[in-house]
Design a protein around this motif. Structure first.
Motif, PDB file in Angstrom:
ATOM      1  N   GLU A  14       0.852  -1.194   0.000  1.00  0.00           N
ATOM      2  CA  GLU A  14       0.000   0.000   0.000  1.00  0.00           C
ATOM      3  C   GLU A  14       0.880   1.233   0.000  1.00  0.00           C
ATOM      4  OE1 GLU A  14      -3.729  -1.750   2.618  1.00  0.00           O
ATOM      5  OE2 GLU A  14      -2.746   0.118   3.228  1.00  0.00           O
ATOM      6  N   PHE A  15       0.528   2.182  -0.824  1.00  0.00           N
ATOM      7  CA  PHE A  15       1.189   3.488  -0.804  1.00  0.00           C
ATOM      8  C   PHE A  15       0.204   4.497  -0.246  1.00  0.00           C
ATOM      9  CE2 PHE A  15       3.403   1.569  -4.524  1.00  0.00           C
ATOM     10  CZ  PHE A  15       4.704   1.722  -4.092  1.00  0.00           C
ATOM     11  N   THR A  16       0.734   5.525   0.416  1.00  0.00           N
ATOM     12  CA  THR A  16      -0.146   6.613   0.818  1.00  0.00           C
ATOM     13  C   THR A  16       0.188   7.790  -0.074  1.00  0.00           C
ATOM     14  OG1 THR A  16       0.075   5.787   3.035  1.00  0.00           O
ATOM     15  CG2 THR A  16      -0.990   7.915   2.800  1.00  0.00           C
ATOM     16  N   SER A  17      -0.800   8.243  -0.793  1.00  0.00           N
ATOM     17  CA  SER A  17      -0.559   9.366  -1.686  1.00  0.00           C
ATOM     18  C   SER A  17      -0.318  10.623  -0.848  1.00  0.00           C
ATOM     19  CB  SER A  17      -1.746   9.520  -2.624  1.00  0.00           C
ATOM     20  OG  SER A  17      -2.116  10.850  -2.714  1.00  0.00           O
ATOM     21  N   PRO A  18       0.763  11.360  -1.111  1.00  0.00           N
ATOM     22  CA  PRO A  18       1.147  12.488  -0.263  1.00  0.00           C
ATOM     23  C   PRO A  18       0.146  13.649  -0.311  1.00  0.00           C
ATOM     24  CG  PRO A  18       2.556  12.350  -2.198  1.00  0.00           C
ATOM     25  CD  PRO A  18       1.684  11.146  -2.214  1.00  0.00           C
ATOM     26  N   PHE A  19      -0.605  13.767  -1.372  1.00  0.00           N
ATOM     27  CA  PHE A  19      -1.514  14.918  -1.500  1.00  0.00           C
ATOM     28  C   PHE A  19      -2.894  14.642  -0.937  1.00  0.00           C
ATOM     29  CE2 PHE A  19       1.525  15.003  -5.050  1.00  0.00           C
ATOM     30  CZ  PHE A  19       2.276  16.085  -4.612  1.00  0.00           C
ATOM     31  N   GLU A  20      -3.507  13.598  -1.430  1.00  0.00           N
ATOM     32  CA  GLU A  20      -4.894  13.341  -0.997  1.00  0.00           C
ATOM     33  C   GLU A  20      -4.982  12.498   0.268  1.00  0.00           C
ATOM     34  OE1 GLU A  20      -5.006  11.791  -4.891  1.00  0.00           O
ATOM     35  OE2 GLU A  20      -3.916  13.678  -4.835  1.00  0.00           O
ATOM     36  N   GLU A  21      -3.819  11.993   0.685  1.00  0.00           N
ATOM     37  CA  GLU A  21      -3.774  11.097   1.838  1.00  0.00           C
ATOM     38  C   GLU A  21      -4.671   9.881   1.684  1.00  0.00           C
ATOM     39  OE1 GLU A  21      -4.041  12.958   5.605  1.00  0.00           O
ATOM     40  OE2 GLU A  21      -2.157  14.027   5.321  1.00  0.00           O
ATOM     41  N   GLU A  22      -4.844   9.455   0.447  1.00  0.00           N
ATOM     42  CA  GLU A  22      -5.622   8.234   0.238  1.00  0.00           C
ATOM     43  C   GLU A  22      -4.659   7.056   0.101  1.00  0.00           C
ATOM     44  OE1 GLU A  22      -7.399   7.760  -3.578  1.00  0.00           O
ATOM     45  OE2 GLU A  22      -5.957   9.075  -4.524  1.00  0.00           O
ATOM     46  N   GLY A  59      13.958  -5.651  -2.914  1.00  0.00           N
ATOM     47  CA  GLY A  59      14.269  -4.954  -1.665  1.00  0.00           C
ATOM     48  C   GLY A  59      14.265  -3.447  -1.788  1.00  0.00           C
ATOM     49  N   PHE A  60      13.720  -2.919  -2.878  1.00  0.00           N
ATOM     50  CA  PHE A  60      13.676  -1.466  -3.064  1.00  0.00           C
ATOM     51  C   PHE A  60      12.376  -0.858  -2.545  1.00  0.00           C
ATOM     52  CE2 PHE A  60      16.436  -3.199  -6.355  1.00  0.00           C
ATOM     53  CZ  PHE A  60      17.595  -2.487  -6.090  1.00  0.00           C
ATOM     54  N   GLU A  61      11.516  -1.730  -2.089  1.00  0.00           N
ATOM     55  CA  GLU A  61      10.223  -1.282  -1.587  1.00  0.00           C
ATOM     56  C   GLU A  61       9.844  -2.196  -0.430  1.00  0.00           C
ATOM     57  OE1 GLU A  61       8.620   1.775  -2.262  1.00  0.00           O
ATOM     58  OE2 GLU A  61       8.671   1.182  -4.372  1.00  0.00           O
ATOM     59  N   ASP A  62       9.386  -1.617   0.678  1.00  0.00           N
ATOM     60  CA  ASP A  62       8.961  -2.438   1.818  1.00  0.00           C
ATOM     61  C   ASP A  62       7.671  -3.176   1.491  1.00  0.00           C
ATOM     62  OD1 ASP A  62      11.007  -1.640   3.424  1.00  0.00           O
ATOM     63  OD2 ASP A  62       9.894   0.047   4.296  1.00  0.00           O
ATOM     64  N   VAL A  63       7.504  -4.318   2.102  1.00  0.00           N
ATOM     65  CA  VAL A  63       6.265  -5.082   1.941  1.00  0.00           C
ATOM     66  C   VAL A  63       5.298  -4.620   3.038  1.00  0.00           C
ATOM     67  CG1 VAL A  63       5.300  -7.419   2.078  1.00  0.00           C
ATOM     68  CG2 VAL A  63       7.527  -7.053   1.010  1.00  0.00           C
ATOM     69  N   THR A  64       4.091  -4.246   2.670  1.00  0.00           N
ATOM     70  CA  THR A  64       3.119  -3.807   3.683  1.00  0.00           C
ATOM     71  C   THR A  64       2.611  -4.997   4.485  1.00  0.00           C
ATOM     72  OG1 THR A  64       2.437  -2.109   2.105  1.00  0.00           O
ATOM     73  CG2 THR A  64       1.021  -2.424   4.035  1.00  0.00           C
ATOM     74  N   GLU A  65       2.356  -6.085   3.755  1.00  0.00           N
ATOM     75  CA  GLU A  65       1.827  -7.292   4.392  1.00  0.00           C
ATOM     76  C   GLU A  65       2.280  -8.506   3.588  1.00  0.00           C
ATOM     77  OE1 GLU A  65      -2.537  -8.606   5.138  1.00  0.00           O
ATOM     78  OE2 GLU A  65      -2.340  -6.495   5.695  1.00  0.00           O
ATOM     79  N   GLY A  66       2.460  -9.636   4.255  1.00  0.00           N
ATOM     80  CA  GLY A  66       2.855 -10.847   3.542  1.00  0.00           C
ATOM     81  C   GLY A  66       4.348 -11.111   3.643  1.00  0.00           C
ATOM     82  N   GLU A  67       4.772 -12.224   3.043  1.00  0.00           N
ATOM     83  CA  GLU A  67       6.178 -12.609   3.142  1.00  0.00           C
ATOM     84  C   GLU A  67       6.760 -12.977   1.787  1.00  0.00           C
ATOM     85  OE1 GLU A  67       4.379 -15.351   5.404  1.00  0.00           O
ATOM     86  OE2 GLU A  67       3.855 -13.492   6.459  1.00  0.00           O
TER      87      GLU A  67
END
Ligand SMILES: Nc1ncnc2c1ncn2[C@@H]1O[C@H](COP(=O)(O)OP(=O)(O)OP(=O)(O)O)[C@@H](O)[C@H]1O
Ligand SMILES: [Mg+2]
Length: 361
Positions: A14-22, A59-67
């Motif tokens: 999941e990403f959080t959009s910096p502008f809309e915070e969605e 490894g350039f992006e963290d995993v939000t959930e899962g393995e």
């Protein structure tokens, strides 16, 4: 043999959009198993989560959930530079002020390998990629295809466990792309290196892969061999995304057994072998690829039609044929042999039910 080497379990990003915070769910509960030595392609429309999936593996992006497991070890928390995966980028990311040799040897020097060993490894790789004798050329002065080969060599020389490719050929012209994809495939097979390749070019995916993962909106729609995803698409998205101008005909199951189904289409009955999952009364869709339809003289086929548009392409002719008030796309290869129909001509359509796949509507 066939041992799972890389595994994604319920991986979400999941990403959080910096502008809309969605919240943007880029990758949604993906399960994927890749065997040792396999070449898998992630294929799907722009924004479906291909690059994000690859970046999590690298490894350039963290995993939000899962393995994520590599060779039995959970790698979620291992930083990119400590993972035994290497990414080959679209932009190559070569060091422009260095020559070919320096670009390829860079990673090994950072690791502190003895000079003689580095020399030997680079020599072998240069031979493998066909750039022997060019090691002193600055990379700014070589062609796009050669740069791509250097980028590949630089990745391979480090002997990673998994190679990750993110649209590595998209900067090249069409002819070179075809040549390079063949080279990548040969090299990958020769080295038996487990690889994941991201593209939105389906021909590239078909030609390169042992298996294709069709993605849409962060999810896996289907995983299968190129033949499977083309001939047996699991749903309309896959059937539509793979192949060109696929025809979809609506039908209704009239009888069903464990071994076949009878389907009514445009007031005619057809029997399809298999499809035990369908029962009497189900609405289905026939996936009819343009090359599966034959154009026959009037009244010889199962449905009558009229040629509305003829597009001559040399190797083949694409027809738009109106039948039962719908427009169908028909592709006839080798027009020199089969002749060319004219616009306005009355024809009939024939097909073999064994070449047609059924999906749920
Ligand atoms: N750093 C980020 N911050 C917020 N949203 C992002 C970020 N990176 C990607 N996304 C979003 O996540 C989704 C998946 O993006 P991703 O780059 O994985 O797509 P893709 O399949 O590689 O597409 P393309 O074929 O265009 O390269 C998109 O909706 C994208 O806008
Ligand atoms: Mg991408």
């Amino acid at each position: 043999m066939n041992q799972v080497y890389l595994e994604l379990r319920n991986v979400t990003k999941e990403f959080t959009s910096p502008f809309e915070e969605e919240r943007i769910v880029a990758v949604n509960k993906v399960d994927l198993k890749i065997n040792k030595g396999e070449m898998i392609t992630l294929l799907g429309p722009s924004g479906c989560g291909k690059t994000t999936t690859l970046r999590m593996i690298g490894g350039f992006e963290d995993v939000t959930e899962g393995e994520i497991y590599l060779d039995g070890v959970k790698i979620n928390d291992i930083p990119a530079n400590k993972r035994e995966t290497i990414m080959v980028f679209q932009s190559y990311a070569l060091f422009p002020h260095m020559n070919i040799y320096q670009n390829i040897s860079y990673g090994l020097e950072i690791k502190g390998l003895p000079k003689q060993e580095i020399k030997e490894k680079v020599r072998k790789i240069l031979e493998l990629i066909g750039l022997k004798g060019m090691e002193n050329r600055p990379v700014a002065q070589i062609s796009g295809g050669q740069q791509q080969r250097v980028a590949l060599a630089r990745a391979i020389v480090n002997e990673p466990k998994v190679l990750l490719f993110d649209e590595p050929l998209s900067n090249l012209d069409a002819k070179l792309r075809v040549k390079m994809r063949t080279e990548i495939r040969k090299l990958q097979k020769k080295l038996d290196i487990t690889s994941i390749y991201v593209t939105h070019d389906q021909e590239e995916a078909m030609s390169l892969s042992d298996k294709i993962v069709v993605m849409n909106l962060g999810r896996i729609e289907q995983l299968g061999t190129p033949e499977e995803i083309y001939a047996q698409p699991r749903n309309k998205f896959v059937a539509d995304f793979i192949g060109k101008q696929t025809n979809f005909l609506n039908g209704k199951v009239i009888e069903s057994s464990n071994s076949e189904v009878d389907v009514e289409v445009w007031n005619k009955m057809f029997t399809f072998k298999g499809f035990p999952e369908f029962s009497k009364g189900d609405e289905v869709m026939l996936v009819v690829r343009p090359e599966m339809i034959d154009l026959l003289p009037e009244s010889k086929g199962v449905f009558s039609g009229e040629v509305k548009l003829v597009t001559y392409l040399g190797l083949e002719v694409i027809y738009e044929v109106e039948s039962n008030k719908e427009n169908l796309t028909v592709q006839i290869s080798n027009p020199l042999k089969h002749g060319i129909h004219k616009e306005g001509e009355k024809v009939s359509l024939g097909f073999d039910t064994k070449n047609i796949y059924l999906i749920k509507t």
